[in-house]
Design an enzyme around this catalytic site. Sequence first.
Site, PDB file in Angstrom:
ATOM      1  N   SER A   1      22.670 -52.840 -15.958  1.00 30.84           N
ATOM      2  CA  SER A   1      22.126 -52.363 -14.689  1.00 30.84           C
ATOM      3  C   SER A   1      20.606 -52.432 -14.697  1.00 30.84           C
ATOM      4  O   SER A   1      19.967 -52.261 -15.747  1.00 30.84           O
ATOM      5  CB  SER A   1      22.565 -50.917 -14.466  1.00 30.84           C
ATOM      6  OG  SER A   1      21.815 -50.339 -13.414  1.00 30.84           O
TER       7      SER A   1
ATOM      8  N   TYR B   1      22.081 -42.131 -17.553  1.00 30.95           N
ATOM      9  CA  TYR B   1      22.778 -43.398 -17.290  1.00 30.95           C
ATOM     10  C   TYR B   1      21.883 -44.581 -17.655  1.00 30.95           C
ATOM     11  O   TYR B   1      22.302 -45.529 -18.316  1.00 30.95           O
ATOM     12  CB  TYR B   1      23.156 -43.436 -15.802  1.00 30.95           C
ATOM     13  CG  TYR B   1      23.719 -44.739 -15.290  1.00 30.95           C
ATOM     14  CD1 TYR B   1      25.036 -45.108 -15.553  1.00 30.95           C
ATOM     15  CD2 TYR B   1      22.935 -45.590 -14.498  1.00 30.95           C
ATOM     16  CE1 TYR B   1      25.554 -46.303 -15.050  1.00 30.95           C
ATOM     17  CE2 TYR B   1      23.449 -46.774 -13.997  1.00 30.95           C
ATOM     18  CZ  TYR B   1      24.752 -47.130 -14.271  1.00 30.95           C
ATOM     19  OH  TYR B   1      25.258 -48.304 -13.770  1.00 30.95           O
TER      20      TYR B   1
HETATM   21  N1  LIG Z   1      27.657 -50.046  -8.066  1.00 36.89           N
HETATM   22  C1  LIG Z   1      26.423 -50.245  -8.453  1.00 36.89           C
HETATM   23  O1  LIG Z   1      25.489 -50.108  -7.660  1.00 36.89           O
HETATM   24  C2  LIG Z   1      26.118 -50.687  -9.869  1.00 36.89           C
HETATM   25  C3  LIG Z   1      24.798 -51.013 -10.180  1.00 36.89           C
HETATM   26  C4  LIG Z   1      24.499 -51.445 -11.455  1.00 36.89           C
HETATM   27  C5  LIG Z   1      25.511 -51.542 -12.388  1.00 36.89           C
HETATM   28  N2  LIG Z   1      26.775 -51.204 -12.073  1.00 36.89           N
HETATM   29  C6  LIG Z   1      27.810 -51.316 -13.125  1.00 36.89           C
HETATM   30  O2  LIG Z   1      28.884 -52.100 -12.675  1.00 36.89           O
HETATM   31  C7  LIG Z   1      30.082 -51.720 -13.357  1.00 36.89           C
HETATM   32  C8  LIG Z   1      31.188 -51.489 -12.337  1.00 36.89           C
HETATM   33  O3  LIG Z   1      30.854 -50.383 -11.529  1.00 36.89           O
HETATM   34  P1  LIG Z   1      31.359 -50.166 -10.038  1.00 36.89           P
HETATM   35  O4  LIG Z   1      30.170 -50.004  -9.191  1.00 36.89           O
HETATM   36  O5  LIG Z   1      32.334 -51.178  -9.681  1.00 36.89           O
HETATM   37  O6  LIG Z   1      32.010 -48.723 -10.162  1.00 36.89           O
HETATM   38  P2  LIG Z   1      33.510 -48.264 -10.283  1.00 36.89           P
HETATM   39  O7  LIG Z   1      34.299 -48.829  -9.193  1.00 36.89           O
HETATM   40  O8  LIG Z   1      33.465 -46.805 -10.433  1.00 36.89           O
HETATM   41  O9  LIG Z   1      34.019 -48.929 -11.643  1.00 36.89           O
HETATM   42  C9  LIG Z   1      33.902 -48.304 -12.855  1.00 36.89           C
HETATM   43  C10 LIG Z   1      34.966 -48.816 -13.781  1.00 36.89           C
HETATM   44  O10 LIG Z   1      34.779 -48.228 -15.051  1.00 36.89           O
HETATM   45  C11 LIG Z   1      35.992 -47.682 -15.500  1.00 36.89           C
HETATM   46  N3  LIG Z   1      35.719 -46.567 -16.390  1.00 36.89           N
HETATM   47  C12 LIG Z   1      34.859 -45.544 -16.191  1.00 36.89           C
HETATM   48  N4  LIG Z   1      34.881 -44.720 -17.246  1.00 36.89           N
HETATM   49  C13 LIG Z   1      35.779 -45.241 -18.109  1.00 36.89           C
HETATM   50  C14 LIG Z   1      36.251 -44.831 -19.394  1.00 36.89           C
HETATM   51  N5  LIG Z   1      35.813 -43.734 -19.985  1.00 36.89           N
HETATM   52  N6  LIG Z   1      37.167 -45.603 -19.997  1.00 36.89           N
HETATM   53  C15 LIG Z   1      37.629 -46.717 -19.409  1.00 36.89           C
HETATM   54  N7  LIG Z   1      37.231 -47.131 -18.205  1.00 36.89           N
HETATM   55  C16 LIG Z   1      36.307 -46.399 -17.578  1.00 36.89           C
HETATM   56  C17 LIG Z   1      36.712 -47.268 -14.263  1.00 36.89           C
HETATM   57  O11 LIG Z   1      38.085 -47.230 -14.570  1.00 36.89           O
HETATM   58  P3  LIG Z   1      39.056 -46.010 -14.117  1.00 36.89           P
HETATM   59  O12 LIG Z   1      39.813 -46.543 -12.947  1.00 36.89           O
HETATM   60  O13 LIG Z   1      39.966 -45.799 -15.254  1.00 36.89           O
HETATM   61  O14 LIG Z   1      38.219 -44.836 -13.756  1.00 36.89           O
HETATM   62  C18 LIG Z   1      36.354 -48.442 -13.341  1.00 36.89           C
HETATM   63  O15 LIG Z   1      37.207 -49.528 -13.599  1.00 36.89           O
HETATM   64  C19 LIG Z   1      29.708 -50.473 -14.178  1.00 36.89           C
HETATM   65  O16 LIG Z   1      29.408 -50.881 -15.483  1.00 36.89           O
HETATM   66  C20 LIG Z   1      28.439 -50.000 -13.509  1.00 36.89           C
HETATM   67  O17 LIG Z   1      27.639 -49.268 -14.384  1.00 36.89           O
HETATM   68  C21 LIG Z   1      27.120 -50.783 -10.814  1.00 36.89           C
END
Ligand SMILES: NC(=O)c1ccc[n+]([C@@H]2O[C@H](COP(=O)([O-])OP(=O)(O)OC[C@H]3O[C@@H](n4cnc5c(N)ncnc54)[C@H](OP(=O)(O)O)[C@@H]3O)[C@@H](O)[C@H]2O)c1
Lengths: 245, 467
Positions: free
Chosen positions: A138, A151
């Site tokens: 990120s 984070y």
């Molecule tokens: N959205 C943004 O603006 C943004 C910006 C920069 C980076 N990111 C990164 O992009 C990635 C995807 O995020 P997203 O925005 O799509 O959010 P999201 O929909 O909340 O996805 C998060 C994923 O992580 C899994 N997860 C969380 N904690 C976990 C654990 N302890 N063990 C196993 N799985 C776990 C969740 O699975 P469960 O279904 O089991 O909860 C879900 O599949 C993340 O790495 C996030 O940090 C997002």
Amino acid sequence: MAKVLILGATSPIARLLAAHFAEDGATLYLAARDTAEAAKIATDISVRTGAVVHSGAFDAADFATHADFIERAAQKLGALDGVVLCFGTLGEEDAAQIDPNAALATIHQNFTGAVSLMTLAAHRLEEQKRGFMIVIGSVAGDRGRARNYVYGSAKAGLHTFTQGLRGRMARAGVHVMTVKLGTVDTRMTWGREGTLLTISPTRAADSIYAAYRRKAEVVYVPWFWRPIMGIVKLIPERMFKRTRF
Amino acid sequence: MSSAAIPISTSAGSSGRPKRAKLSGWGRYPALDCDLYRPEKFSELASIVASNASSILARGAGRAYGDAALNADNRVVDLTRLDRMISFDPPSATLSAEAGVTLSEIIDVFLPRGFFPAVVPGTRYVTLGGSIAADIHGKSHHRDSSFARQVKSFNLLLASGEIRRCSREENADFFWATVGGMGLTGVILEVELELRRVESAWLEGEEIRAPNLDAALEAFERTDSQYDNSVAWIDCASGAGKLGRSILTVANFAPRNSLPPAMRQEPFAIQPKFQPSVPFDLPNFALNPLTVRTFNAAIYAMHRGNARPKRFDYQSFFFPLDSIHNWNRIYGKRGFVQYQCVWPETESRAGLIETLEAIGASRRGSFLTVLKKFGAQDGILSFPMPGYTLALDFPVADGLMEFLDRLDAMVLARGGRVYLAKDARMRPETFHAMYPNLPRWQQIKASIDPNHRFSSSLARRAMMIPA
Ligand SMILES: NC(=O)c1ccc[n+]([C@@H]2O[C@H](COP(=O)([O-])OP(=O)(O)OC[C@H]3O[C@@H](n4cnc5c(N)ncnc54)[C@H](OP(=O)(O)O)[C@@H]3O)[C@@H](O)[C@H]2O)c1
Ligand SMILES: Cc1cc2nc3c(=O)[nH]c(=O)nc-3n(C[C@H](O)[C@H](O)[C@H](O)COP(=O)(O)OP(=O)(O)OC[C@H]3O[C@@H](n4cnc5c(N)ncnc54)[C@H](O)[C@@H]3O)c2cc1C
């Protein structure tokens, strides 16, 4: 046909990345804690593309289970050619700033869990001398901010760990890519104030997949975050600590 | 270290958090503040519905024109992220998918395999949930009736949190109250839909130039038994003598063998088209009686000659407006109202003449006006009935609402009705008089959702449910 393990598969970004791999003929294993949702996504991708898609459970913070999990996933797939790390949580930043347990939970879900899983997967890829790893980091990891430094520091650790691993794996011909993602319109950011330059998960996944195909090493998604973070990193600490973002 | 010592927060951010948003339908009138949720997992949806905070309404792609998918100062749940396909059985051509899946995605995935949704509206960007809730119709209504005809069953999430499978056999009352029920019975979850087999992505048929209304009606009557799809663009800016002059388009899906040999190899391949978009709101004066008249006369003039055999790709045939993204912006910031009404067969001709004359006299041009003949129709609140339907676009302007009230009165006097999925302004007494089965629907609604936890701005405005 590539055999790809997707960690954090219930993320909409992961789902769309998985669909790209499936369209190109890969066999997939989708893993998340929420296995019911991972299974729905697996079925969806196979109905749409005809690909073979498995699903199962993993918990990034449950380190003791990781070795077995990687073994089981590889067995189910028949091999392991690539791993996509797309799990992470913003966590409760307010809680994380006063409660060490909450802070550590955020670190484990974003960083130490990834260290454990990547170490196990790297071993396999290195031995077979081919494969890839895509690690979703990120822009928050580029500089610590008052608002989400727990984070942010986890992602910073992830970037540095991935960077070093890339060097080691280069010798084995394994491609390791760091994605520095900007704001994406997912449940992570929904309804949060002050989010800007938000892109759709489709655009994020398309760019990430394109970067993977051209074997990029470190990629900002979207690209404009590279110059933005370039400038943000130049702001003197004395000034930066007073900014509100 | 094992995780046992560390409490793990399971709320990953969370779509349990609403976003205060000014929402509107495709007509961009009205725009109302709602608390918008967008679950990405079933468990998130279930907990939103379980909470008693305020009334709740499902929303699909927001292609209804008026306030059907709005719930001012209450909760709205955007279902577009619950859009997973579940199974497809080729022998029965049956697809199971979550309600947030759009017809556009279904076409992308299944047309190359030789299947197409039997009923599609004028835009492909609608969800399965919205298609059932409005019981939409397409250019094949005279053959296939409305959307519900192809729906074998769906699961409905009730206010109580229970999930019921609804079909013509199981919970039939719930099934029929949900079809055309505008989201007020619960949240449609998974849908079982029967697709139609097609041999190509092309349609073959004719374009017929009708110099006046009688010629247009005659052309519908003459061609409808021969063609699965028919629709007419009607020039509502033309006056006496030419009143109702139209271009009628009728077509069937082309069998593979009738395509030119070069196209037979890849019968489902059509060239992707450049899609321009309207980047900003046009000023309110961009559409005025003069531009409307000129545009409509030009379209009519472009179609010289009488009947012409034609081949259309499915995209330009079914979804011509989708080729310009955000075309709703040409109506400017104030938005527009779409008015769609239907008359019973025996009243259609008189109703059309009276309405077209009233529009001509009002000098309120409708940019795009569509005429279509409906066939048989089931349902409690479904809009279609056998007869002719007319759909018009009016930019929001002073006096428009009064004018539309006058049209309502004329339509009602002939036993016709106005379509809720397009409506933004009909009065409750008009609505009640136009939909004689309303009491039966209200009875079922009260039995499924006695506290009216499901509500909408439309439901309150038209008094579909008690205040
Ligand atoms: N959205 C943004 O603006 C943004 C910006 C920069 C980076 N990111 C990164 O992009 C990635 C995807 O995020 P997203 O925005 O799509 O959010 P999201 O929909 O909340 O996805 C998060 C994923 O992580 C899994 N997860 C969380 N904690 C976990 C654990 N302890 N063990 C196993 N799985 C776990 C969740 O699975 P469960 O279904 O089991 O909860 C879900 O599949 C993340 O790495 C996030 O940090 C997002
Ligand atoms: C360019 C254009 C052309 C059109 N042409 C036609 C046409 O030819 N024929 C026709 O019939 N219509 C037509 N329409 C209208 C459109 O088909 C309907 O309004 C349809 O309901 C829109 O679907 P949606 O997914 O956008 O639903 P929304 O507009 O989001 O919602 C419409 C209604 O469905 C309910 N709803 C949505 N999802 C669910 C769910 N999962 N569970 C319960 N209720 C739900 C909402 O509460 C609301 O009452 C057209 C619209 C446009 C913009």
